[in-house]
Design a protein around this motif. Structure first.
Motif, PDB file in Angstrom:
ATOM      1  N   PHE A 153      25.218  -4.755  41.661  1.00  0.00           N
ATOM      2  CA  PHE A 153      26.378  -4.535  40.149  1.00  0.00           C
ATOM      3  C   PHE A 153      27.452  -4.251  40.816  1.00  0.00           C
ATOM      4  CE2 PHE A 153      22.722  -1.648  40.322  1.00  0.00           C
ATOM      5  CZ  PHE A 153      23.699  -0.521  40.588  1.00  0.00           C
ATOM      6  N   ARG A 154      28.144  -3.580  39.933  1.00  0.00           N
ATOM      7  CA  ARG A 154      29.792  -2.582  40.475  1.00  0.00           C
ATOM      8  C   ARG A 154      29.545  -1.499  39.641  1.00  0.00           C
ATOM      9  NH1 ARG A 154      34.568  -5.586  40.334  1.00  0.00           N
ATOM     10  NH2 ARG A 154      32.682  -7.071  39.434  1.00  0.00           N
ATOM     11  N   LEU A 155      29.913  -0.191  40.065  1.00  0.00           N
ATOM     12  CA  LEU A 155      29.990   0.705  39.213  1.00  0.00           C
ATOM     13  C   LEU A 155      31.931   1.230  39.142  1.00  0.00           C
ATOM     14  CD1 LEU A 155      28.244   2.429  38.172  1.00  0.00           C
ATOM     15  CD2 LEU A 155      27.743   3.384  39.942  1.00  0.00           C
ATOM     16  N   LEU A 156      32.278   1.529  37.890  1.00  0.00           N
ATOM     17  CA  LEU A 156      33.181   1.533  37.434  1.00  0.00           C
ATOM     18  C   LEU A 156      33.495   3.498  36.989  1.00  0.00           C
ATOM     19  CD1 LEU A 156      36.613   0.875  37.626  1.00  0.00           C
ATOM     20  CD2 LEU A 156      35.921   0.039  36.065  1.00  0.00           C
ATOM     21  N   ASP A 157      33.919   3.955  37.734  1.00  0.00           N
ATOM     22  CA  ASP A 157      34.235   5.591  36.787  1.00  0.00           C
ATOM     23  C   ASP A 157      34.905   5.543  35.613  1.00  0.00           C
ATOM     24  OD1 ASP A 157      34.526   7.992  36.260  1.00  0.00           O
ATOM     25  OD2 ASP A 157      34.172   8.806  38.507  1.00  0.00           O
ATOM     26  N   VAL A 158      35.459   5.205  34.981  1.00  0.00           N
ATOM     27  CA  VAL A 158      36.888   5.012  34.459  1.00  0.00           C
ATOM     28  C   VAL A 158      36.655   6.967  33.966  1.00  0.00           C
ATOM     29  CG1 VAL A 158      36.775   3.547  33.554  1.00  0.00           C
ATOM     30  CG2 VAL A 158      35.509   5.332  31.853  1.00  0.00           C
ATOM     31  N   ARG A 159      36.857   7.866  34.576  1.00  0.00           N
ATOM     32  CA  ARG A 159      37.236   9.778  34.082  1.00  0.00           C
ATOM     33  C   ARG A 159      38.438   9.995  34.849  1.00  0.00           C
ATOM     34  NH1 ARG A 159      32.223  13.046  36.640  1.00  0.00           N
ATOM     35  NH2 ARG A 159      33.471  11.140  38.168  1.00  0.00           N
ATOM     36  N   GLU A 160      38.574  11.062  34.091  1.00  0.00           N
ATOM     37  CA  GLU A 160      40.329  11.791  35.487  1.00  0.00           C
ATOM     38  C   GLU A 160      40.081  12.176  36.924  1.00  0.00           C
ATOM     39  OE1 GLU A 160      43.281  11.638  33.588  1.00  0.00           O
ATOM     40  OE2 GLU A 160      42.301  10.240  31.592  1.00  0.00           O
ATOM     41  N   GLU A 161      40.635  11.996  37.639  1.00  0.00           N
ATOM     42  CA  GLU A 161      40.796  12.587  38.659  1.00  0.00           C
ATOM     43  C   GLU A 161      40.232  13.913  38.977  1.00  0.00           C
ATOM     44  OE1 GLU A 161      41.103  11.671  43.004  1.00  0.00           O
ATOM     45  OE2 GLU A 161      42.494  10.472  41.601  1.00  0.00           O
ATOM     46  N   PRO A 165      41.357   5.566  36.203  1.00  0.00           N
ATOM     47  CA  PRO A 165      40.835   6.215  34.769  1.00  0.00           C
ATOM     48  C   PRO A 165      41.055   5.487  33.524  1.00  0.00           C
ATOM     49  CG  PRO A 165      42.131   7.400  36.897  1.00  0.00           C
ATOM     50  CD  PRO A 165      41.651   6.135  36.459  1.00  0.00           C
ATOM     51  N   LEU A 166      40.194   5.351  31.962  1.00  0.00           N
ATOM     52  CA  LEU A 166      40.426   4.936  30.770  1.00  0.00           C
ATOM     53  C   LEU A 166      41.935   4.340  30.629  1.00  0.00           C
ATOM     54  CD1 LEU A 166      39.536   3.169  28.923  1.00  0.00           C
ATOM     55  CD2 LEU A 166      38.453   5.760  27.692  1.00  0.00           C
ATOM     56  N   GLY A 167      43.479   5.418  30.934  1.00  0.00           N
ATOM     57  CA  GLY A 167      44.142   5.680  30.429  1.00  0.00           C
ATOM     58  C   GLY A 167      45.140   4.588  31.333  1.00  0.00           C
ATOM     59  N   ARG A 168      44.418   4.003  32.656  1.00  0.00           N
ATOM     60  CA  ARG A 168      45.424   3.071  33.460  1.00  0.00           C
ATOM     61  C   ARG A 168      44.036   1.660  33.261  1.00  0.00           C
ATOM     62  NH1 ARG A 168      45.947   7.323  37.627  1.00  0.00           N
ATOM     63  NH2 ARG A 168      44.662   6.096  38.492  1.00  0.00           N
TER      64      ARG A 168
END
Ligand SMILES: [Zn+2]
Length: 372
Positions: free
Chosen positions: A289-297, A312-315
């Motif tokens: 699987f691939r893993l994605l972090d959507v938090r801020e820097e 980040p989620l916003g982008r």
């Protein structure tokens, strides 16, 4: 029920002495039948101990021959056995260990064509195979035939073990819906293994089989036992039957054993979320699987889960072009809220296998703190 001869009473006296076993338990063991698929590192110690313990009928299935590189872990064989059929040599040795039990040999191993018929003659199946095709095949066949399956796997210094029980438990496909990645799918030949490791795991399989036959103690139903020989740790990870499992779920894709098991992969993932337990299990087992972090820097600077990408989620919506659509994508944030929004967006845009990590990195760190 079987009766015990005076010779058997003497032979098994140390086991009969256990109040949980007694003569009644020994008769149960005598009346039981166990099929061992794969007479390699796992199957040989399991067979040796189950024969010694007095299991009345043992079936052994393997198509392979003994090689010199097997000897460091496949303890039923010796230097004189190299090039001979494994099952032939195994049955010879097992007969010498216990001449009073019945031994059946399946020298072609198991296949889609013969597996149902072979397992129909046994109460319980031990999976000592070294490849995913056989594991999925045995899982499916045992599920349809309602047979308990004691499953184990080994790699390098680590072993895993669980019991799939007919009725009321998950199956191998619940735990591993997709075959592990190439890295996690390699054999002892490619990855190497410490000789004693399959011995430990094979004996644990035999232990679990005997407990199941005797109906004593707690079994590993819905729990995966992970043994790490370097750390000398045993860890239990819980897993749940999956409602969207293609085999044992609410609306299964299978109604009978499928031909060409490999072509049935990969399965769909209807659920949008994955628990931390399941996630850790997939990590340990090399599920791809691939893993994605959507938090801020700034949050990522504090801590992140290894091998994760970061958007980040916003982008996210603007960056979708950089995300591969193929395969499973697990998304996490701090506690699971932003990642759920991300998963909804991703699924809308065609990422059918995007999964939200429930509880996010906070729950993950509660289970797996840093520096441990
Ligand atoms: Zn299942």
């Amino acid at each position: 029920m079987e009766s015990l001869t005076s010779n058997e009473k003497l032979r098994y006296s140390r086991q009969i002495k256990l109040p949980e076993v007694g003569e009644k338990g020994q008769k149960k063991i005598k009346g039981s039948s166990v099929l061992i698929v794969g007479m390699g590192g796992l199957g040989t110690p399991a067979a040796l101990y189950l024969a010694s313990a007095g299991v009345g009928h043992i079936g052994i299935a393997d198509f392979d021959s003994v090689q010199i590189s097997n000897l460091h872990r496949q303890i039923l064989y010796n230097e004189h056995d190299v090039s001979a059929k494994k099952v032939e040599k195994a049955v010879e040795k097992l007969r010498r260990v216990n001449s009073e039990i019945k031994l059946s040999v399946f020298s072609h191993g198991v296949s889609e064509e013969n597996v149902k018929e072979i397992i129909s003659g046994f109460d319980l199946v031990i999976d000592g195979s070294d490849n995913f095709k056989t594991r999925y095949l045995l899982n499916d066949a045992c599920y349809f035939s309602q047979k308990p399956l004691v499953s184990a796997a080994i790699s390098k210094y680590e072993g895993q073990l669980t019991l799939f029980q007919p009725r009321g438990g998950g199956c191998y496909r619940c735990v591993f819906p997709n075959p592990p990645s190439k890295a996690g799918n390699s054999s002892c030949e490619e990855e190497g293994v410490l000789g004693v490791l399959p011995g430990v795991m094979g004996l644990l399989q035999a232990t679990e089989a005997l407990k199941y036959i005797l109906q004593i103690g707690n079994t590993l139903k819905n729990e995966l036992l992970v043994f790490n020989a370097l750390e000398m740790t045993f860890e239990k990870i819980k897993y749940c039957p999956h409602t969207d499992c293609i085999l044992c779920g609410d609306s299964p894709d299978y109604s009978q054993l499928k031909k060409n098991i490999e072509s049935c992969q990969p399965m769909g993932l209807d659920e949008e979320e994955i628990s931390v337990d399941q996630f850790i299990l997939w990590q340990k087992s090399g599920v791809q699987f691939r893993l994605l972090d959507v938090r801020e820097e700034h949050e990522r600077e504090q801590d992140f889960i290894e091998n994760s990408d970061h958007i980040p989620l916003g982008r996210l919506e603007a960056s979708l072009g950089s995300l591969e659509k193929h395969g499973i994508l697990i998304v996490y944030c701090a506690s699971g809220a932003r990642s759920l929004a991300a998963v909804k967006l991703l699924r809308e845009k065609g990422w059918g296998k995007a999964l939200n990590l429930i509880g996010g990195i906070r729950r993950y760190r509660a289970e797996k703190p840093l520096n441990t």
